[in-house]
Structure formats: structure tokens, C-alpha cells
Scaffold this motif. Structure first.
Motif, PDB file in Angstrom:
ATOM      1  N   PRO A  87       0.829  -1.213   0.000  1.00 28.01           N
ATOM      2  CA  PRO A  87       0.000   0.000   0.000  1.00 28.01           C
ATOM      3  C   PRO A  87       0.858   1.255   0.000  1.00 28.01           C
ATOM      4  O   PRO A  87       1.874   1.335   0.706  1.00 28.01           O
ATOM      5  CB  PRO A  87      -0.793  -0.097   1.307  1.00 28.01           C
ATOM      6  N   ARG A  88       0.457   2.198  -0.836  1.00 32.35           N
ATOM      7  CA  ARG A  88       1.150   3.483  -0.920  1.00 32.35           C
ATOM      8  C   ARG A  88       0.110   4.593  -0.975  1.00 32.35           C
ATOM      9  O   ARG A  88      -1.048   4.375  -1.299  1.00 32.35           O
ATOM     10  CB  ARG A  88       2.008   3.570  -2.183  1.00 32.35           C
ATOM     11  N   ARG A  89       0.587   5.789  -0.709  1.00 32.89           N
ATOM     12  CA  ARG A  89      -0.270   6.974  -0.757  1.00 32.89           C
ATOM     13  C   ARG A  89       0.605   8.141  -1.199  1.00 32.89           C
ATOM     14  O   ARG A  89       1.738   8.277  -0.741  1.00 32.89           O
ATOM     15  CB  ARG A  89      -0.830   7.192   0.640  1.00 32.89           C
ATOM     16  N   HIS A  90       0.061   8.961  -2.096  1.00 37.44           N
ATOM     17  CA  HIS A  90       0.802  10.143  -2.543  1.00 37.44           C
ATOM     18  C   HIS A  90      -0.194  11.273  -2.789  1.00 37.44           C
ATOM     19  O   HIS A  90      -1.301  11.028  -3.263  1.00 37.44           O
ATOM     20  CB  HIS A  90       1.586   9.853  -3.829  1.00 37.44           C
ATOM     21  N   ILE A  91       0.207  12.480  -2.465  1.00 34.76           N
ATOM     22  CA  ILE A  91      -0.652  13.650  -2.672  1.00 34.76           C
ATOM     23  C   ILE A  91      -0.092  14.482  -3.818  1.00 34.76           C
ATOM     24  O   ILE A  91       1.095  14.819  -3.831  1.00 34.76           O
ATOM     25  CB  ILE A  91      -0.748  14.508  -1.399  1.00 34.76           C
ATOM     26  N   PHE A  92      -0.959  14.803  -4.772  1.00 33.76           N
ATOM     27  CA  PHE A  92      -0.635  15.694  -5.879  1.00 33.76           C
ATOM     28  C   PHE A  92      -1.508  16.930  -5.761  1.00 33.76           C
ATOM     29  O   PHE A  92      -2.635  16.859  -5.273  1.00 33.76           O
ATOM     30  CB  PHE A  92      -0.938  15.039  -7.236  1.00 33.76           C
ATOM     31  N   GLU A  93      -1.019  18.054  -6.261  1.00 29.91           N
ATOM     32  CA  GLU A  93      -1.790  19.289  -6.277  1.00 29.91           C
ATOM     33  C   GLU A  93      -1.997  19.707  -7.728  1.00 29.91           C
ATOM     34  O   GLU A  93      -1.028  19.857  -8.479  1.00 29.91           O
ATOM     35  CB  GLU A  93      -1.050  20.386  -5.506  1.00 29.91           C
ATOM     36  N   PHE A  94      -3.256  19.870  -8.128  1.00 29.89           N
ATOM     37  CA  PHE A  94      -3.608  20.239  -9.493  1.00 29.89           C
ATOM     38  C   PHE A  94      -4.686  21.308  -9.484  1.00 29.89           C
ATOM     39  O   PHE A  94      -5.455  21.416  -8.525  1.00 29.89           O
ATOM     40  CB  PHE A  94      -4.148  19.031 -10.277  1.00 29.89           C
ATOM     41  N   GLU A  95      -4.787  22.052 -10.571  1.00 26.62           N
ATOM     42  CA  GLU A  95      -5.848  23.037 -10.723  1.00 26.62           C
ATOM     43  C   GLU A  95      -7.143  22.404 -11.195  1.00 26.62           C
ATOM     44  O   GLU A  95      -8.215  22.949 -10.967  1.00 26.62           O
ATOM     45  CB  GLU A  95      -5.421  24.130 -11.707  1.00 26.62           C
ATOM     46  N   GLN A  96      -7.059  21.262 -11.866  1.00 25.98           N
ATOM     47  CA  GLN A  96      -8.255  20.649 -12.440  1.00 25.98           C
ATOM     48  C   GLN A  96      -9.243  20.220 -11.364  1.00 25.98           C
ATOM     49  O   GLN A  96      -8.871  19.901 -10.244  1.00 25.98           O
ATOM     50  CB  GLN A  96      -7.871  19.477 -13.338  1.00 25.98           C
ATOM     51  N   LEU A  97     -10.523  20.224 -11.746  1.00 21.27           N
ATOM     52  CA  LEU A  97     -11.593  19.918 -10.803  1.00 21.27           C
ATOM     53  C   LEU A  97     -11.810  18.422 -10.602  1.00 21.27           C
ATOM     54  O   LEU A  97     -12.420  18.016  -9.622  1.00 21.27           O
ATOM     55  CB  LEU A  97     -12.904  20.573 -11.267  1.00 21.27           C
ATOM     56  N   GLN A  98     -11.346  17.616 -11.551  1.00 25.33           N
ATOM     57  CA  GLN A  98     -11.475  16.161 -11.443  1.00 25.33           C
ATOM     58  C   GLN A  98     -10.179  15.508 -11.873  1.00 25.33           C
ATOM     59  O   GLN A  98      -9.468  16.045 -12.728  1.00 25.33           O
ATOM     60  CB  GLN A  98     -12.606  15.650 -12.321  1.00 25.33           C
ATOM     61  N   LEU A  99      -9.900  14.364 -11.308  1.00 24.02           N
ATOM     62  CA  LEU A  99      -8.725  13.601 -11.696  1.00 24.02           C
ATOM     63  C   LEU A  99      -9.158  12.168 -11.976  1.00 24.02           C
ATOM     64  O   LEU A  99      -9.327  11.359 -11.055  1.00 24.02           O
ATOM     65  CB  LEU A  99      -7.664  13.628 -10.591  1.00 24.02           C
ATOM     66  N   PRO A 100      -9.382  11.848 -13.259  1.00 27.82           N
ATOM     67  CA  PRO A 100      -9.770  10.479 -13.604  1.00 27.82           C
ATOM     68  C   PRO A 100      -8.665   9.488 -13.225  1.00 27.82           C
ATOM     69  O   PRO A 100      -7.485   9.844 -13.166  1.00 27.82           O
ATOM     70  CB  PRO A 100      -9.954  10.525 -15.122  1.00 27.82           C
ATOM     71  N   VAL A 101      -9.052   8.252 -12.992  1.00 30.91           N
ATOM     72  CA  VAL A 101      -8.103   7.229 -12.545  1.00 30.91           C
ATOM     73  C   VAL A 101      -6.979   7.024 -13.558  1.00 30.91           C
ATOM     74  O   VAL A 101      -5.822   6.866 -13.163  1.00 30.91           O
ATOM     75  CB  VAL A 101      -8.836   5.902 -12.241  1.00 30.91           C
ATOM     76  N   HIS A 102      -7.259   7.067 -14.855  1.00 31.43           N
ATOM     77  CA  HIS A 102      -6.187   6.854 -15.828  1.00 31.43           C
ATOM     78  C   HIS A 102      -5.169   7.996 -15.791  1.00 31.43           C
ATOM     79  O   HIS A 102      -3.984   7.770 -15.986  1.00 31.43           O
ATOM     80  CB  HIS A 102      -6.747   6.639 -17.249  1.00 31.43           C
ATOM     81  N   GLU A 103      -5.622   9.234 -15.519  1.00 31.75           N
ATOM     82  CA  GLU A 103      -4.674  10.345 -15.379  1.00 31.75           C
ATOM     83  C   GLU A 103      -3.869  10.191 -14.094  1.00 31.75           C
ATOM     84  O   GLU A 103      -2.669  10.485 -14.065  1.00 31.75           O
ATOM     85  CB  GLU A 103      -5.404  11.684 -15.394  1.00 31.75           C
ATOM     86  N   ALA A 104      -4.508   9.715 -13.042  1.00 31.12           N
ATOM     87  CA  ALA A 104      -3.795   9.439 -11.798  1.00 31.12           C
ATOM     88  C   ALA A 104      -2.724   8.380 -12.043  1.00 31.12           C
ATOM     89  O   ALA A 104      -1.588   8.512 -11.568  1.00 31.12           O
ATOM     90  CB  ALA A 104      -4.779   8.974 -10.722  1.00 31.12           C
ATOM     91  N   ALA A 105      -3.078   7.351 -12.818  1.00 27.12           N
ATOM     92  CA  ALA A 105      -2.108   6.296 -13.143  1.00 27.12           C
ATOM     93  C   ALA A 105      -0.916   6.877 -13.893  1.00 27.12           C
ATOM     94  O   ALA A 105       0.235   6.506 -13.624  1.00 27.12           O
ATOM     95  CB  ALA A 105      -2.781   5.196 -13.963  1.00 27.12           C
ATOM     96  N   MET A 106      -1.161   7.790 -14.824  1.00 27.96           N
ATOM     97  CA  MET A 106      -0.067   8.407 -15.580  1.00 27.96           C
ATOM     98  C   MET A 106       0.850   9.199 -14.646  1.00 27.96           C
ATOM     99  O   MET A 106       2.080   9.123 -14.755  1.00 27.96           O
ATOM    100  CB  MET A 106      -0.631   9.307 -16.677  1.00 27.96           C
TER     101      MET A 106
END
Length: 78
Positions: free
Chosen positions: A14-33
Motif C-alpha cells: 500500500p502506498r499513498r501520494h498527494i498531488f496538487e492540481f488546478e483541475q476539478l477532477q482527476l480520472p483514474v487513468h490520469e492518476a495512473a499516468m
């Protein structure tokens, strides 16, 4: 800006990471990228990264091949 916490398994751990983006949604495939870039972006072998025109399904398949699985996006407004 919005904080997105990604919870996932990396090679079964198990891992966890925090990203900061301006976009209102983050689809799972973009998270994977983003996770591919985080874990393999500096790798000498650029073949790990999906092609620029890869479909969402292809991105998720590639992530799974290199050990990134069960990716979940948790939105934390900020």
C-alpha cells in the motif's frame, strides 16, 4: 488548487501520494499516468511510459504491468 490523494498498491504494498492540481477532477487513468511518472519518470528505459496517444485503458494496463494497481483518487478540496 486542489489536493488529490492517490491510494494504490505498488508491487503489492500500500502506498499513498498527494498531488496538487488546478483541475476539478482527476480520472483514474490520469492518476495512473502521474504515478507512472512519479515512480518511473527518471528511468533510463522510456518504454515504461505509455505512448502519448494511449487510451485510458492502455494507460491502466501499462500501470498494472509495472506494479501499480488498485489506484483510487481521493479528492481533498483545498
Amino acid at each position: 488548487m486542489r489536493n488529490y490523494t492517490l491510494e494504490y498498491l505498488f508491487n503489492g504494498e500500500p502506498r499513498r501520494h498527494i498531488f496538487e492540481f488546478e483541475q476539478l477532477q482527476l480520472p483514474v487513468h490520469e492518476a495512473a499516468m502521474h504515478l507512472l511518472q512519479l515512480h518511473f519518470g527518471d528511468a533510463e528505459n522510456s518504454l515504461i511510459m505509455p505512448a502519448a496517444d494511449a487510451t485510458p485503458a492502455e494507460i491502466l494496463e501499462q500501470a498494472e504491468r509495472v506494479g501499480l494497481t488498485q489506484i483510487k483518487v481521493v479528492d481533498q478540496p483545498g
